[in-house]
Design an enzyme around this catalytic site. Sequence first.
Site, PDB file in Angstrom:
ATOM      1  N   LYS A   1      14.447   0.948  -6.000  1.00  0.00           N
ATOM      2  CA  LYS A   1      13.090   1.573  -5.510  1.00  0.00           C
ATOM      3  C   LYS A   1      13.905   2.554  -5.737  1.00  0.00           C
ATOM      4  O   LYS A   1      13.243   3.871  -4.654  1.00  0.00           O
ATOM      5  CB  LYS A   1      12.690   0.935  -4.962  1.00  0.00           C
TER       6      LYS A   1
ATOM      7  N   LYS B   1      13.126   3.591   8.336  1.00  0.00           N
ATOM      8  CA  LYS B   1      13.513   2.354   8.586  1.00  0.00           C
ATOM      9  C   LYS B   1      14.375   2.094   7.385  1.00  0.00           C
ATOM     10  O   LYS B   1      14.186   2.879   6.123  1.00  0.00           O
ATOM     11  CB  LYS B   1      11.934   1.988   7.546  1.00  0.00           C
TER      12      LYS B   1
ATOM     13  N   LYS C   1      12.062   6.115   5.372  1.00  0.00           N
ATOM     14  CA  LYS C   1      12.093   4.829   4.210  1.00  0.00           C
ATOM     15  C   LYS C   1      13.235   4.958   3.887  1.00  0.00           C
ATOM     16  O   LYS C   1      13.196   5.800   2.549  1.00  0.00           O
ATOM     17  CB  LYS C   1      11.072   4.136   3.894  1.00  0.00           C
TER      18      LYS C   1
ATOM     19  N   SER D   1      12.934  -7.450   8.217  1.00  0.00           N
ATOM     20  CA  SER D   1      13.110  -9.033   7.398  1.00  0.00           C
ATOM     21  C   SER D   1      14.808  -8.783   7.425  1.00  0.00           C
ATOM     22  O   SER D   1      15.363  -9.961   8.124  1.00  0.00           O
ATOM     23  CB  SER D   1      12.571  -8.814   6.427  1.00  0.00           C
TER      24      SER D   1
ATOM     25  N   GLU E   1      12.359  14.642   5.206  1.00  0.00           N
ATOM     26  CA  GLU E   1      11.001  14.448   4.988  1.00  0.00           C
ATOM     27  C   GLU E   1       9.914  13.734   6.470  1.00  0.00           C
ATOM     28  O   GLU E   1       8.962  13.758   6.012  1.00  0.00           O
ATOM     29  CB  GLU E   1      11.214  12.163   4.743  1.00  0.00           C
TER      30      GLU E   1
HETATM   31  C1  PBG Z   1       6.146  -1.978   0.759  1.00  0.00           C
HETATM   32  C2  PBG Z   1       7.241  -2.553   2.166  1.00  0.00           C
HETATM   33  C3  PBG Z   1       8.700  -2.832   1.820  1.00  0.00           C
HETATM   34  C4  PBG Z   1       8.405  -3.339   3.718  1.00  0.00           C
HETATM   35  C5  PBG Z   1       7.618  -2.386   4.028  1.00  0.00           C
HETATM   36  N1  PBG Z   1       6.820  -2.536   3.237  1.00  0.00           N
HETATM   37  C6  PBG Z   1       9.160  -3.938   1.171  1.00  0.00           C
HETATM   38  C7  PBG Z   1       9.443  -2.338   0.412  1.00  0.00           C
HETATM   39  O1  PBG Z   1       9.931  -1.224   0.328  1.00  0.00           O
HETATM   40  O2  PBG Z   1      10.355  -3.100  -0.680  1.00  0.00           O
HETATM   41  C8  PBG Z   1       9.865  -4.173   3.880  1.00  0.00           C
HETATM   42  C9  PBG Z   1       9.228  -4.928   5.219  1.00  0.00           C
HETATM   43  C10 PBG Z   1      10.978  -5.624   5.674  1.00  0.00           C
HETATM   44  O3  PBG Z   1      11.927  -5.736   4.782  1.00  0.00           O
HETATM   45  O4  PBG Z   1      10.973  -6.011   6.791  1.00  0.00           O
HETATM   46  N2  PBG Z   1       6.447  -0.758   0.426  1.00  0.00           N
END
Ligand code: PBG
Length: 327
Positions: free
Chosen positions: A222, A253, A199, A279, A238
């Site tokens: 983050k 992701k 991620k 998103s 990872e």
């Molecule tokens: C939270 C999480 C996030 C997403 C899924 N779970 C956001 C983040 O890490 O800030 C993002 C999903 C998306 O953008 O559609 N842990």
Amino acid sequence: MPYEFIHRPRRLRENVILRDMLAENKIATTDLIFPVFVSGSITKPEAIQSMPGIFRWPLDTLDQPIKKWIDLGLKSFAIFPCISDCKKSEKGDEILNPDSIIYLAAEKIKSASNEVLLISDLALDPYTTHGHDGIIDNHGKVLNDQTVEVLAKASILAAESGYDLVAPSDMMDGRVIAIRNSLDNAQCMHTGIMAYSAKFCSAYYGPFRDAIGSTRSKPIDKSSYQLNPSNTREAVRELLLDMQEGADILMVKPAEPYLDIIALARQECNLPIAAYQVSGEYSRIWAAASQGWLDLDACALESLLSIKRAGANIIISYFAERIAKSL
Ligand code: PBG
């Protein structure tokens, strides 16, 4: 003719029957997971401004849209809670409340239909006042082991409320094995782990953070836990670690900006690979389409095909409903 040739690849593109027959990758509703935002503090569906066509759904009537999506052929749903500000705290304790909305949502959906697969995102960001995925110390540092302990406990609540898979999205070290042990000790050995393994610290999560209201006040960094977008080898590390720790499905992701990582995951790991079309990937296509610059459905399908072609077996996508209607 200046020279003779026998190879005419265009023969195989001559008509639609041939083209369909020879399609190397296809998108089926069974490949797709549809993310669903649930809120306990609304009575009507609420449109999410930065994600056209996507809504926050009231818990009380959640079974209605789910039924509609099942009728379209969608069967897998990733549930994301929108927690009201008054339930958020520094440590995100609401995640350990068995009556919290994420658990009630699973009970509600499973009591209406057993033909669904439910995935619980597992991280603290919907529950914390600061919006980080973990517990922080006085200096704002995200504490790994303390966070893992909470997630391991929350995974049992998720399993017991009816989730088939838990999906830790926090990127803490060692969380997969901790969650596996915790689930097994609670006799939840059939609950699987879909780990957000690679991620990345991506700017494409912006609209999601609006959707769950996790960063209403200020942008959040983050990068002390999510991966640096420049790093390939670290992403593979990872993925391999999560595989060793007992993950059942590995996730990359975002998806389309990281097709190389999806391809590597497919090559290096003998587990199902999921990709999350996040998103911002969804909203950028929508934004261009709403200007008349791109064809929405064609681009949506092409983006999903690229993710499949790279090697993902499963795709989490906000386009799932739209694509299901068009299949
Ligand atoms: C939270 C999480 C996030 C997403 C899924 N779970 C956001 C983040 O890490 O800030 C993002 C999903 C998306 O953008 O559609 N842990």
